[in-house]
Design a protein around this motif. Structure first.
Motif, mmCIF file in Angstrom:
data_model
loop_
_atom_site.group_PDB
_atom_site.id
_atom_site.type_symbol
_atom_site.label_atom_id
_atom_site.label_comp_id
_atom_site.label_asym_id
_atom_site.label_seq_id
_atom_site.Cartn_x
_atom_site.Cartn_y
_atom_site.Cartn_z
ATOM 1 N N LYS A 90 13.970 -12.639 -8.052
ATOM 2 C CA LYS A 90 15.199 -12.256 -7.347
ATOM 3 C C LYS A 90 15.086 -12.449 -5.843
ATOM 4 C CE LYS A 90 16.780 -9.071 -10.841
ATOM 5 N NZ LYS A 90 17.564 -7.882 -11.087
ATOM 6 N N ASN A 91 13.892 -12.158 -5.282
ATOM 7 C CA ASN A 91 13.722 -12.274 -3.832
ATOM 8 C C ASN A 91 12.237 -12.256 -3.482
ATOM 9 O OD1 ASN A 91 13.410 -11.145 -0.992
ATOM 10 N ND2 ASN A 91 15.624 -11.516 -1.064
ATOM 11 N N LEU A 92 11.766 -13.297 -2.838
ATOM 12 C CA LEU A 92 10.345 -13.398 -2.490
ATOM 13 C C LEU A 92 9.907 -12.335 -1.478
ATOM 14 C CD1 LEU A 92 9.872 -17.268 -2.322
ATOM 15 C CD2 LEU A 92 9.095 -15.709 -4.110
ATOM 16 N N TYR A 93 10.784 -11.993 -0.558
ATOM 17 C CA TYR A 93 10.422 -10.973 0.431
ATOM 18 C C TYR A 93 10.335 -9.598 -0.218
ATOM 19 C CZ TYR A 93 11.074 -14.595 3.864
ATOM 20 O OH TYR A 93 10.947 -15.759 4.587
ATOM 21 N N ALA A 94 11.217 -9.333 -1.155
ATOM 22 C CA ALA A 94 11.152 -8.068 -1.889
ATOM 23 C C ALA A 94 9.874 -8.004 -2.725
ATOM 24 C CB ALA A 94 12.376 -7.893 -2.777
ATOM 25 N N ALA A 95 9.407 -9.156 -3.198
ATOM 26 C CA ALA A 95 8.158 -9.188 -3.962
ATOM 27 C C ALA A 95 6.982 -8.769 -3.082
ATOM 28 C CB ALA A 95 7.926 -10.577 -4.547
ATOM 29 N N LYS A 96 7.005 -9.175 -1.816
ATOM 30 C CA LYS A 96 5.945 -8.744 -0.888
ATOM 31 C C LYS A 96 6.001 -7.232 -0.681
ATOM 32 C CE LYS A 96 5.747 -13.087 1.629
ATOM 33 N NZ LYS A 96 5.809 -13.745 2.934
ATOM 34 N N MET A 97 7.208 -6.708 -0.544
ATOM 35 C CA MET A 97 7.380 -5.273 -0.359
ATOM 36 C C MET A 97 6.950 -4.516 -1.611
ATOM 37 S SD MET A 97 10.810 -3.281 0.911
ATOM 38 C CE MET A 97 10.650 -3.808 2.625
ATOM 39 N N TYR A 98 7.296 -5.049 -2.769
ATOM 40 C CA TYR A 98 6.913 -4.457 -4.054
ATOM 41 C C TYR A 98 5.383 -4.389 -4.163
ATOM 42 C CZ TYR A 98 6.398 -4.160 -9.175
ATOM 43 O OH TYR A 98 6.039 -3.795 -10.456
ATOM 44 N N THR A 99 4.724 -5.482 -3.843
ATOM 45 C CA THR A 99 3.264 -5.549 -3.942
ATOM 46 C C THR A 99 2.600 -4.544 -3.001
ATOM 47 O OG1 THR A 99 3.385 -7.876 -4.564
ATOM 48 C CG2 THR A 99 1.271 -7.093 -3.741
ATOM 49 N N TRP A 100 3.078 -4.465 -1.774
ATOM 50 C CA TRP A 100 2.521 -3.507 -0.812
ATOM 51 C C TRP A 100 2.727 -2.076 -1.308
ATOM 52 C CZ3 TRP A 100 4.006 0.657 2.134
ATOM 53 C CH2 TRP A 100 3.125 1.050 3.141
ATOM 54 N N THR A 101 3.930 -1.785 -1.769
ATOM 55 C CA THR A 101 4.253 -0.428 -2.223
ATOM 56 C C THR A 101 3.405 -0.041 -3.429
ATOM 57 O OG1 THR A 101 6.513 -0.716 -1.390
ATOM 58 C CG2 THR A 101 6.140 1.093 -2.941
ATOM 59 N N LYS A 102 3.305 -0.920 -4.416
ATOM 60 C CA LYS A 102 2.481 -0.637 -5.601
ATOM 61 C C LYS A 102 1.031 -0.401 -5.203
ATOM 62 C CE LYS A 102 3.421 -1.235 -9.663
ATOM 63 N NZ LYS A 102 3.764 -0.332 -10.765
ATOM 64 N N SER A 103 0.525 -1.213 -4.291
ATOM 65 C CA SER A 103 -0.851 -1.087 -3.833
ATOM 66 C C SER A 103 -1.085 0.264 -3.162
ATOM 67 C CB SER A 103 -1.164 -2.229 -2.867
ATOM 68 O OG SER A 103 -2.397 -2.035 -2.249
ATOM 69 N N MET A 104 -0.157 0.676 -2.308
ATOM 70 C CA MET A 104 -0.305 1.955 -1.611
ATOM 71 C C MET A 104 -0.163 3.135 -2.566
ATOM 72 S SD MET A 104 -1.185 1.285 1.425
ATOM 73 C CE MET A 104 -1.898 -0.286 0.976
ATOM 74 N N ILE A 105 0.704 3.009 -3.557
ATOM 75 C CA ILE A 105 0.835 4.068 -4.574
ATOM 76 C C ILE A 105 -0.499 4.251 -5.284
ATOM 77 C CG2 ILE A 105 1.869 4.642 -6.814
ATOM 78 C CD1 ILE A 105 4.480 3.282 -5.727
ATOM 79 N N GLU A 106 -1.133 3.157 -5.656
ATOM 80 C CA GLU A 106 -2.431 3.240 -6.336
ATOM 81 C C GLU A 106 -3.483 3.881 -5.434
ATOM 82 O OE1 GLU A 106 -3.078 2.860 -9.556
ATOM 83 O OE2 GLU A 106 -0.911 2.556 -9.662
ATOM 84 N N LYS A 107 -3.443 3.578 -4.155
ATOM 85 C CA LYS A 107 -4.402 4.181 -3.222
ATOM 86 C C LYS A 107 -4.155 5.682 -3.073
ATOM 87 C CE LYS A 107 -5.557 0.046 -0.695
ATOM 88 N NZ LYS A 107 -5.717 -0.616 0.580
ATOM 89 N N VAL A 108 -2.896 6.088 -3.050
ATOM 90 C CA VAL A 108 -2.585 7.525 -2.993
ATOM 91 C C VAL A 108 -3.120 8.202 -4.250
ATOM 92 C CG1 VAL A 108 -0.742 9.259 -3.005
ATOM 93 C CG2 VAL A 108 -0.547 7.246 -1.518
ATOM 94 N N LYS A 109 -2.865 7.589 -5.402
ATOM 95 C CA LYS A 109 -3.316 8.186 -6.665
ATOM 96 C C LYS A 109 -4.836 8.274 -6.743
ATOM 97 C CE LYS A 109 -0.731 6.909 -10.345
ATOM 98 N NZ LYS A 109 -0.034 5.942 -11.216
#
Length: 116
Positions: A90-109
């Motif tokens: 749907k959007n390459l820039y949103a994919a970058k944001m998705y990847t960063w967010t997922k990564s940070m969620i895992e680090k919080v967990k």
């Protein structure tokens, strides 16, 4: 996360279905209020802020040790229906944001975050 990603996403007039959830999840993880993310116009306003209140400032200062697990869970819940492939299509820039967010969620967990 790059400034270009933020710039490109805030230029969307109306994001494709799901992309708005990715942006909301990202902003929630950065601890913007529910009011700041309640609709696309509010999200665009947040993405347009400059100075100390800018998204990039919050990204550069984000520390998973100081994010609450509850905040990470809210963010994760918004991303749950989507995969990186769905977002990337749907959007390459949103994919970058998705990847960063997922990564940070895992680090919080994994760190346990901060109990608020």
């Amino acid at each position: 996360m790059e400034q270009k990603t933020i710039v490109e996403l805030r230029q969307l007039i109306s994001p494709p279905r799901g992309i708005d959830d990715v942006i909301k999840a990202f902003l929630i993880l950065l601890e913007y209020s529910q009011n700041d993310v309640k609709d696309w116009n509010k999200c665009k306003g947040v993405l347009s802020r400059t100075g100390d209140k800018s998204v990039m400032t919050k990204v550069s200062h984000f520390d998973p040790l100081y994010c609450s697990p509850a905040t990470a869970q809210k963010s994760e819940d918004l991303l749950a229906p989507y995969t990186i492939e769905i977002v990337r299509n749907k959007n390459l820039y949103a994919a970058k944001m998705y990847t960063w967010t997922k990564s940070m969620i895992e680090k919080v967990k994994s760190s346990g975050g901060v109990q608020k």
